[in-house]
Design a protein around this motif. Structure first.
Motif, short mmCIF file in Angstrom:
data_model
loop_
_atom_site.label_atom_id
_atom_site.label_comp_id
_atom_site.label_asym_id
_atom_site.label_seq_id
_atom_site.Cartn_x
_atom_site.Cartn_y
_atom_site.Cartn_z
N VAL A 158 0.86 -1.17 0.00
CA VAL A 158 0.00 0.00 0.00
C VAL A 158 0.90 1.23 0.00
N ALA A 159 0.50 2.23 -0.77
CA ALA A 159 1.32 3.43 -0.94
C ALA A 159 0.52 4.66 -0.56
N PRO A 160 0.59 5.09 0.69
CA PRO A 160 -0.17 6.27 1.12
C PRO A 160 0.41 7.56 0.56
N GLY A 161 -0.45 8.57 0.48
CA GLY A 161 0.00 9.92 0.26
C GLY A 161 0.22 10.58 1.61
N LEU A 162 0.01 11.89 1.67
CA LEU A 162 0.14 12.60 2.94
C LEU A 162 -1.03 12.24 3.85
N ILE A 163 -0.72 11.63 4.98
CA ILE A 163 -1.72 11.20 5.94
C ILE A 163 -1.57 12.03 7.21
N GLU A 164 -2.69 12.45 7.77
CA GLU A 164 -2.66 13.32 8.94
C GLU A 164 -2.40 12.50 10.21
N THR A 165 -1.13 12.18 10.42
CA THR A 165 -0.70 11.46 11.62
C THR A 165 0.01 12.43 12.56
N GLU B 127 -3.01 23.07 0.73
CA GLU B 127 -2.41 22.68 -0.54
C GLU B 127 -2.42 21.16 -0.70
N ALA B 128 -2.08 20.45 0.38
CA ALA B 128 -2.07 18.98 0.33
C ALA B 128 -3.47 18.44 0.09
N ALA B 129 -4.48 19.03 0.75
CA ALA B 129 -5.85 18.58 0.56
C ALA B 129 -6.32 18.83 -0.87
N ALA B 130 -5.92 19.95 -1.43
CA ALA B 130 -6.34 20.31 -2.79
C ALA B 130 -5.77 19.37 -3.84
N LEU B 131 -4.67 18.70 -3.52
CA LEU B 131 -4.06 17.76 -4.47
C LEU B 131 -4.88 16.49 -4.64
N THR B 132 -5.73 16.18 -3.66
CA THR B 132 -6.51 14.95 -3.73
C THR B 132 -7.79 15.16 -4.53
N ALA B 133 -8.39 14.07 -4.95
CA ALA B 133 -9.66 14.16 -5.69
C ALA B 133 -10.82 14.53 -4.78
N PHE B 134 -10.64 14.33 -3.47
CA PHE B 134 -11.73 14.55 -2.53
C PHE B 134 -11.59 15.84 -1.74
N GLY B 135 -10.49 16.54 -1.92
CA GLY B 135 -10.32 17.82 -1.26
C GLY B 135 -10.12 17.76 0.23
N ARG B 136 -9.56 16.68 0.73
CA ARG B 136 -9.29 16.58 2.16
C ARG B 136 -7.99 15.83 2.39
N LEU B 137 -7.47 15.93 3.61
CA LEU B 137 -6.28 15.18 3.98
C LEU B 137 -6.65 13.73 4.28
N GLY B 138 -5.73 12.83 3.99
CA GLY B 138 -5.95 11.43 4.32
C GLY B 138 -5.83 11.19 5.81
N GLN B 139 -6.59 10.21 6.30
CA GLN B 139 -6.56 9.82 7.70
C GLN B 139 -5.99 8.41 7.83
N PRO B 140 -5.39 8.08 8.98
CA PRO B 140 -4.82 6.74 9.14
C PRO B 140 -5.82 5.63 8.84
N GLU B 141 -7.08 5.85 9.18
CA GLU B 141 -8.10 4.82 8.94
C GLU B 141 -8.32 4.56 7.46
N ASP B 142 -8.07 5.57 6.62
CA ASP B 142 -8.20 5.38 5.18
C ASP B 142 -7.21 4.33 4.67
N VAL B 143 -6.02 4.35 5.24
CA VAL B 143 -4.99 3.39 4.86
C VAL B 143 -5.27 2.04 5.52
N ALA B 144 -5.68 2.08 6.79
CA ALA B 144 -5.90 0.84 7.54
C ALA B 144 -6.94 -0.05 6.89
N ASP B 145 -8.00 0.54 6.33
CA ASP B 145 -9.02 -0.27 5.68
C ASP B 145 -8.48 -0.98 4.44
N ALA B 146 -7.60 -0.30 3.71
CA ALA B 146 -6.99 -0.93 2.54
C ALA B 146 -6.08 -2.08 2.96
N VAL B 147 -5.31 -1.86 4.02
CA VAL B 147 -4.45 -2.93 4.53
C VAL B 147 -5.29 -4.11 4.99
#
Length: 256
Positions: free
Chosen positions: A189-196, A212-232
Motif C-alpha cells: 500500500v502506498a499512502p500519500g500525505l496522511i494526517e498522523t 495545498e495537500a488537501a487540494a491535491l486529492t480528488a476529494f479535497g481533504r487530507l488522508g486519515q490513518p483509517e483510510d490506509v488501515a481499511d486498505a491494509v
C-alpha cells in the motif's frame, strides 16, 4: 489461512502510532490477535494494546529497536512467545511491515548517514523480518508492505526516503513470486500525505500547507490513518486471495 476454529494472528511493525496504530485497531476489530511492534515509545504501545482490548480484541506489544543489530531476533522471539501465550500456537497469518523513517534532504544535503539509516529501517528491516518470521507464517498468509506515493511522484527533498520505498516495492514483487506456491500474497500500500502525529504539528502550524495537500486529492481533504488501515485490512483478508505483487495507492487520488 488459519483454520476457522483458530484465531487469525497478525504482526504490525511500528504499530503503536499513526498508520500502524490504525491498522492494529482495524485488524483487532476483525478478530485477529495482534502483535504490536514498537521501537521506543512503550506508553504508546500500551495505549494501542488497551484500545484493541477495549474493543473486545486481543493484542500484545513487542519492543525491538530496528536500528540495533539483534532487533529482528528480539522481535521474532517476542512475537513467538506472545502468540503461544495468546493462541497456543506459533502460527502467524498476517505480517504488516509498516515501521519506517523519513529523511528530509535533497541531493545537495544528503549524507551517507542519512542513506544508511533510511535503508536500514525502511528496507533492510522488512527484508529480514520476513526472512526470520517466514517459518511462522502459515500457508495462505498475507504480507502487506507500507510504501509511499513518493515512489511514483518526484519529491527531490525526500530523495533517500523515496529511494528506500522504491526498493521496498521491488522486494514485494519478487517476494510475491517466490511465496505464491504457498498461497501467501504479498502486496504494497502506498499512502500519500496522511494526517498522523508525524505531520499534524507541521500542518497545524502551516495551514496553507494543509490546504495545498488537501487540494491535491480528488476529494479535497487530507488522508486519515483509517483510510490506509481499511486498505491494509482488505489485502490481509481472505477476499484478497487472488491479489498479489500489486501496489495499491491510498492517496485519495492525489496527483491524478
Amino acid at each position: 489461512m488459519a483454520a476457522d476454529t483458530a484465531p487469525r494472528t497478525a504482526l504490525v511493525t511500528g504499530g503503536s502510532r499513526g498508520i500502524g496504530r490504525a491498522v492494529v485497531e482495524r485488524l483487532g476489530r476483525s478478530g485477529a490477535v495482534v502483535a504490536i511492534h514498537y521501537g521506543r515509545d512503550a506508553a504508546a504501545a500500551d495505549e494501542a494494546v488497551a484500545a484493541v482490548r477495549a474493543a473486545g480484541g486481543q493484542a500484545f506489544s513487542v519492543r525491538a529497536d530496528l536500528t540495533e543489530e539483534d532487533a529482528v531476533d528480539a522481535l521474532a522471539a517476542g512475537v513467538e512467545q506472545g502468540l503461544v501465550e495468546h493462541t497456543g500456537s506459533r502460527g502467524l497469518d498476517v505480517l504488516v511491515n509498516n515501521a519506517g523513517v523519513g529523511c528530509r534532504a535533497d541531493i545537495t544535503t544528503l549524507t551517507s548517514e542519512d542513506i544508511d539509516r533510511v535503508f536500514a529501517i525502511n528496507v533492510k528491516a522488512p527484508v529480514f523480518v520476513v526472512q526470520r518470521l517466514l517459518p511462522l507464517l502459515r500457508d495462505g498468509g498475507r504480507i502487506v508492505n507500507v510504501s509511499s506515493v513518493a515512489n511514483r511522484i518526484a519529491h527531490p527533498h525526500v530523495l533517500a526516503y523515496a529511494m528506500s520505498k522504491g526498493a521496498l516495492e521491488a522486494f514485494s514483487r519478487s517476494l510475491a513470486a517466490q511465496l505464491g506456491p504457498r498461497g501467501i500474497t504479498v502486496n504494497t500500500v502506498a499512502p500519500g500525505l496522511i494526517e498522523t502525529d508525524f505531520h499534524r504539528a507541521r500542518l497545524r502550524a502551516h495551514p496553507e500547507d494543509a490546504a495545498e495537500a488537501a487540494a491535491l486529492t480528488a476529494f479535497g481533504r487530507l488522508g486519515q490513518p483509517e483510510d490506509v488501515a481499511d486498505a491494509v485490512a482488505f489485502l490481509a483478508s481472505e477476499q484478497a486471495r487472488w491479489i498479489t505483487g500489486e501496489r495499491v495507492e491510498t492517496t485519495g487520488g492525489a496527483y491524478l
